[in-house]
Design an enzyme around this catalytic site. Structure first.
Site, PDB file in Angstrom:
ATOM      1  N   TYR A 150       0.834  -1.296   0.102  1.00 15.61           N
ATOM      2  CA  TYR A 150      -0.023   0.023   0.162  1.00 15.61           C
ATOM      3  C   TYR A 150       0.893   1.415   0.085  1.00 15.61           C
ATOM      4  O   TYR A 150       0.841   2.159  -0.929  1.00 15.61           O
ATOM      5  CB  TYR A 150      -1.010  -0.027   1.358  1.00 15.61           C
ATOM      6  CG  TYR A 150      -1.779   1.344   1.203  1.00 15.61           C
ATOM      7  CD1 TYR A 150      -1.564   2.127   2.243  1.00 15.61           C
ATOM      8  CD2 TYR A 150      -2.812   1.565   0.225  1.00 15.61           C
ATOM      9  CE1 TYR A 150      -2.206   3.400   2.193  1.00 15.61           C
ATOM     10  CE2 TYR A 150      -3.425   2.717   0.513  1.00 15.61           C
ATOM     11  CZ  TYR A 150      -3.229   3.743   1.461  1.00 15.61           C
ATOM     12  OH  TYR A 150      -3.809   4.991   1.382  1.00 15.61           O
ATOM     13  N   LYS A 196       1.198   4.049  -3.318  1.00 18.62           N
ATOM     14  CA  LYS A 196       1.029   5.497  -2.967  1.00 18.62           C
ATOM     15  C   LYS A 196       2.082   6.472  -3.451  1.00 18.62           C
ATOM     16  O   LYS A 196       2.002   7.209  -3.893  1.00 18.62           O
ATOM     17  CB  LYS A 196       0.501   5.779  -1.477  1.00 18.62           C
ATOM     18  CG  LYS A 196      -0.940   5.151  -0.881  1.00 18.62           C
ATOM     19  CD  LYS A 196      -2.047   5.481  -2.019  1.00 18.62           C
ATOM     20  CE  LYS A 196      -2.515   6.784  -1.855  1.00 18.62           C
ATOM     21  NZ  LYS A 196      -3.789   7.125  -2.758  1.00 18.62           N
TER      22      LYS A 196
HETATM   23  N1  LIG Z   1      -8.686   6.542   5.124  1.00 18.42           N
HETATM   24  C1  LIG Z   1      -7.643   7.141   5.270  1.00 18.42           C
HETATM   25  O1  LIG Z   1      -7.239   7.240   6.483  1.00 18.42           O
HETATM   26  C2  LIG Z   1      -6.811   7.610   4.359  1.00 18.42           C
HETATM   27  C3  LIG Z   1      -7.024   7.487   3.070  1.00 18.42           C
HETATM   28  N2  LIG Z   1      -6.327   8.154   2.093  1.00 18.42           N
HETATM   29  C4  LIG Z   1      -6.686   7.885   0.834  1.00 18.42           C
HETATM   30  O2  LIG Z   1      -7.790   8.655   0.612  1.00 18.42           O
HETATM   31  C5  LIG Z   1      -8.211   8.048  -0.833  1.00 18.42           C
HETATM   32  C6  LIG Z   1      -9.714   7.384  -0.333  1.00 18.42           C
HETATM   33  O3  LIG Z   1      -9.669   6.541   0.784  1.00 18.42           O
HETATM   34  P1  LIG Z   1     -10.789   6.116   1.558  1.00 18.42           P
HETATM   35  O4  LIG Z   1     -11.918   6.968   1.226  1.00 18.42           O
HETATM   36  O5  LIG Z   1     -10.366   5.969   2.934  1.00 18.42           O
HETATM   37  O6  LIG Z   1     -11.174   4.676   0.897  1.00 18.42           O
HETATM   38  P2  LIG Z   1     -12.376   3.952   0.544  1.00 18.42           P
HETATM   39  O7  LIG Z   1     -12.139   2.641   0.132  1.00 18.42           O
HETATM   40  O8  LIG Z   1     -13.533   4.457   1.448  1.00 18.42           O
HETATM   41  O9  LIG Z   1     -13.020   4.747  -1.060  1.00 18.42           O
HETATM   42  C7  LIG Z   1     -11.996   4.293  -2.117  1.00 18.42           C
HETATM   43  C8  LIG Z   1     -13.219   4.549  -3.261  1.00 18.42           C
HETATM   44  O10 LIG Z   1     -12.308   3.936  -4.336  1.00 18.42           O
HETATM   45  C9  LIG Z   1     -13.096   3.241  -5.220  1.00 18.42           C
HETATM   46  N3  LIG Z   1     -12.117   2.452  -5.849  1.00 18.42           N
HETATM   47  C10 LIG Z   1     -11.386   1.275  -5.573  1.00 18.42           C
HETATM   48  N4  LIG Z   1     -11.041   0.713  -6.536  1.00 18.42           N
HETATM   49  C11 LIG Z   1     -11.365   1.255  -7.705  1.00 18.42           C
HETATM   50  C12 LIG Z   1     -11.162   1.462  -9.219  1.00 18.42           C
HETATM   51  N5  LIG Z   1     -10.674   0.073  -9.547  1.00 18.42           N
HETATM   52  N6  LIG Z   1     -11.857   2.028 -10.033  1.00 18.42           N
HETATM   53  C13 LIG Z   1     -12.611   2.905  -9.711  1.00 18.42           C
HETATM   54  N7  LIG Z   1     -12.970   3.226  -8.172  1.00 18.42           N
HETATM   55  C14 LIG Z   1     -12.325   2.293  -7.270  1.00 18.42           C
HETATM   56  C15 LIG Z   1     -13.956   2.528  -4.042  1.00 18.42           C
HETATM   57  O11 LIG Z   1     -14.797   1.785  -4.761  1.00 18.42           O
HETATM   58  C16 LIG Z   1     -14.273   3.383  -3.011  1.00 18.42           C
HETATM   59  O12 LIG Z   1     -15.616   4.098  -3.274  1.00 18.42           O
HETATM   60  C17 LIG Z   1      -7.381   6.617  -1.202  1.00 18.42           C
HETATM   61  O13 LIG Z   1      -6.628   7.136  -2.130  1.00 18.42           O
HETATM   62  C18 LIG Z   1      -6.450   6.629  -0.106  1.00 18.42           C
HETATM   63  O14 LIG Z   1      -5.244   6.054  -0.226  1.00 18.42           O
HETATM   64  C19 LIG Z   1      -4.956   8.895   2.428  1.00 18.42           C
HETATM   65  C20 LIG Z   1      -4.765   8.940   3.700  1.00 18.42           C
HETATM   66  C21 LIG Z   1      -5.589   8.430   4.824  1.00 18.42           C
HETATM   67  C1  LIG Z   2      -5.017  -3.817  16.496  1.00 21.91           C
HETATM   68  C2  LIG Z   2      -4.426  -2.659  17.121  1.00 21.91           C
HETATM   69  C3  LIG Z   2      -2.670  -2.789  17.001  1.00 21.91           C
HETATM   70  C4  LIG Z   2      -4.772  -1.403  16.610  1.00 21.91           C
HETATM   71  O1  LIG Z   2      -4.547  -0.172  17.548  1.00 21.91           O
HETATM   72  C5  LIG Z   2      -4.375  -1.218  15.200  1.00 21.91           C
HETATM   73  C6  LIG Z   2      -4.604   0.156  14.464  1.00 21.91           C
HETATM   74  C7  LIG Z   2      -4.585  -0.115  13.195  1.00 21.91           C
HETATM   75  C8  LIG Z   2      -5.775  -0.724  12.413  1.00 21.91           C
HETATM   76  C9  LIG Z   2      -4.405   1.432  12.443  1.00 21.91           C
HETATM   77  C10 LIG Z   2      -3.103   2.442  13.285  1.00 21.91           C
HETATM   78  C11 LIG Z   2      -2.637   3.351  12.196  1.00 21.91           C
HETATM   79  C12 LIG Z   2      -4.007   3.142  10.946  1.00 21.91           C
HETATM   80  C13 LIG Z   2      -3.463   3.702   9.612  1.00 21.91           C
HETATM   81  C14 LIG Z   2      -2.644   5.107   9.848  1.00 21.91           C
HETATM   82  O2  LIG Z   2      -3.964   6.011  10.294  1.00 21.91           O
HETATM   83  C15 LIG Z   2      -2.372   5.627   8.509  1.00 21.91           C
HETATM   84  C16 LIG Z   2      -3.338   5.325   7.302  1.00 21.91           C
HETATM   85  C17 LIG Z   2      -3.158   5.973   6.131  1.00 21.91           C
HETATM   86  C18 LIG Z   2      -4.064   5.584   4.910  1.00 21.91           C
HETATM   87  O3  LIG Z   2      -3.622   6.114   3.902  1.00 21.91           O
HETATM   88  C19 LIG Z   2      -4.765   4.649   5.006  1.00 21.91           C
HETATM   89  C20 LIG Z   2      -5.246   4.118   6.375  1.00 21.91           C
HETATM   90  C21 LIG Z   2      -3.836   4.132   7.308  1.00 21.91           C
HETATM   91  C22 LIG Z   2      -2.993   2.951   6.784  1.00 21.91           C
HETATM   92  C23 LIG Z   2      -4.501   3.773   8.644  1.00 21.91           C
HETATM   93  C24 LIG Z   2      -4.957   2.161   8.734  1.00 21.91           C
HETATM   94  C25 LIG Z   2      -5.435   1.615  10.032  1.00 21.91           C
HETATM   95  C26 LIG Z   2      -4.320   1.741  11.075  1.00 21.91           C
HETATM   96  C27 LIG Z   2      -2.978   0.812  10.461  1.00 21.91           C
END
Ligand SMILES: NC(=O)C1=CN([C@@H]2O[C@H](COP(=O)(O)OP(=O)(O)OC[C@H]3O[C@@H](n4cnc5c(N)ncnc54)[C@H](O)[C@@H]3O)[C@@H](O)[C@H]2O)C=CC1
Ligand SMILES: CC(C)[C@@H](O)CC[C@@H](C)[C@H]1CC[C@H]2[C@@H]3[C@H](O)CC4=CC(=O)CC[C@]4(C)[C@H]3CC[C@]12C
Length: 365
Positions: free
Chosen positions: A159, A163
């Site tokens: 992952y 990215k």
């Molecule tokens: N959730 C988090 O804490 C963080 C997320 N991000 C980034 O933010 C973005 C969105 O993440 P989330 O909303 O958390 O994930 P999510 O899984 O909720 O949303 C991702 C969306 O992309 C769509 N998708 C996946 N594969 C696809 C494909 N092949 N074609 C078209 N659509 C597709 C999924 O159906 C989903 O609706 C991602 O790029 C992720 O890397 C960055 C930092 C933190």
């Molecule tokens: C089971 C316990 C050890 C529990 O504390 C594990 C927590 C774990 C699921 C989360 C801890 C840190 C998170 C990640 C972090 O917030 C950074 C992220 C960035 C992204 O782009 C996608 C999500 C994630 C990897 C996020 C995922 C969940 C954790 C690993």
């Protein structure tokens, strides 16, 4: 793009628009982008909630498609003025293969970039991640760092590797002097309405009689950011990218707001506590070596069970390492470059998240 809201209505495309972050970006654009004429929502899985958006003044076009399919991306991008690319496979739990993660996050991003260049779309905002920086495989802490803080960004997990490669592709364009202006936004751990991991923790606590058991030292700080502020930063960056192309083009920005620095578990309790859960233990209740063993056991079980079912628990060696490594950001780069200020205060972000957790009641959706 024209500089007045009345002069020209713009076409925006949001990839991954039905995801956790994507939905908030879609709704934020409809609420706060006056130049919006058409909003295209591109996703592998379209949400039923999109239908309710089609009754407003902005034309909302739902496009079911796959970013790994270049022709589908090109068709969706054609005629768009701005693309916000959030689509991605956010998997650190072993659900998808490394190949699939690469195909979606890297090849999918390449397809979006190439479609923009081929069809003349000028502005592209990419949702990157803190994980492009760290924590690295050596477990080095990143304490209140910013976009210029030196840090050995070494990754092995599919992952973060995907990215980082995708973000690198974005930077290539500006170096090549192509007509596409891009910037990448790096959210830390996003929380808020729709955060499935938060819901999973809540359900786990309900199953354990209202208790969660501390596994991570409280001293390990994790930066978190409210989804509404991440969405707002995307909307603002997309708007300012034209006016400030020279300054913003090719830049990366951490997403930040006033959310407090806490351990991952203590931060979650800001929301789960008011929902009736209690975090047992002021220090980890099990020794770290036992967590390492259990994480490794989960990997073995996942491999053994894969022919029968998908076993993907939260605890694995990568998530344990992530949770145990301090990673917090302190920066004002987005404010300096394009006037970003968080739209939601910490108190508001916390209240909204608590209300959402309470509304789920720990149910599956
Ligand atoms: N959730 C988090 O804490 C963080 C997320 N991000 C980034 O933010 C973005 C969105 O993440 P989330 O909303 O958390 O994930 P999510 O899984 O909720 O949303 C991702 C969306 O992309 C769509 N998708 C996946 N594969 C696809 C494909 N092949 N074609 C078209 N659509 C597709 C999924 O159906 C989903 O609706 C991602 O790029 C992720 O890397 C960055 C930092 C933190
Ligand atoms: C089971 C316990 C050890 C529990 O504390 C594990 C927590 C774990 C699921 C989360 C801890 C840190 C998170 C990640 C972090 O917030 C950074 C992220 C960035 C992204 O782009 C996608 C999500 C994630 C990897 C996020 C995922 C969940 C954790 C690993």
């Amino acid at each position: 793009m024209a500089d007045s809201a009345q002069a020209q209505k713009l076409v925006y495309l949001v990839t991954g628009g039905c995801g956790f972050l994507g939905e908030h970006v879609v709704r934020m654009l409809l609420q706060r982008e006056p130049r919006l004429g058409e909003l295209r929502v591109f996703d592998l899985h379209l949400g039923p909630w999109l239908e309710e958006l089609k009754t407003g003044p902005v034309r909302v076009t739902a496009i079911q498609g796959d970013v790994t399919q270049a022709h589908e991306v090109a068709a969706a991008v054609a005629g768009a003025h701005v693309v916000i690319h959030t689509a991605g496979l956010v998997d650190v739990f072993g659900r998808a293969s490394p190949k699939t993660i690469h195909e979606v996050n890297v090849q999918g991003t390449r397809n979006v970039i190439e479609a923009c260049v081929q069809t003349g779309t000028r502005f592209l905002v990419y949702t990157s991640s803190m994980e492009v920086v760290g924590p690295n495989t050596k477990g080095h802490p990143f304490y209140r760092g910013n976009e210029d803080t030196p840090y050995e960004a070494v990754h092995r997990h599919p992952y973060p590797c995907s990215k980082a490669l995708a973000e690198w592709l974005m930077g290539l364009l500006v170096c090549g002097g192509l007509p596409l202006v891009t910037c990448a936004l790096r959210p830390t751990g996003i929380y808020g309405e729709g955060h499935q991991i938060m819901r999973d923790f809540y359900r786990q606590g309900l199953r354990l009689g209202g208790r969660l058991f501390r596994a991570i030292p409280a001293s390990v700080e994790h930066g978190r950011v409210y989804v509404g502020n991440v969405a707002w930063m995307h909307v603002l960056a997309a708007r300012e990218l034209e006016r400030r192309a020279a300054r913003m083009g090719g830049q990366v920005y951490f997403c930040y707001d006033g959310s407090p620095y806490k351990s991952y578990e203590d931060f979650n309790m800001e929301f789960l506590g008011p929902c009736g859960l209690r975090l047992v233990g002021t220090r980890p209740l099990v020794p770290y070596w036992l967590l390492v063993f259990l994480a490794a056991l989960n990997v073995l079980l996942q491999w053994l069970l894969r022919p029968l079912l998908l076993y993907a628990p939260l605890l694995n060696p990568y998530t344990l390492a992530m949770a145990n490594t301090t990673f917090t950001v302190s920066t004002d780069k987005a404010q300096r470059h394009f006037g970003y200020e968080p739209l939601f205060s910490w108190e508001d972000s916390r209240t909204r998240t608590i209300l959402w957790v309470q509304a789920t009641g720990g149910s599956a959706q």
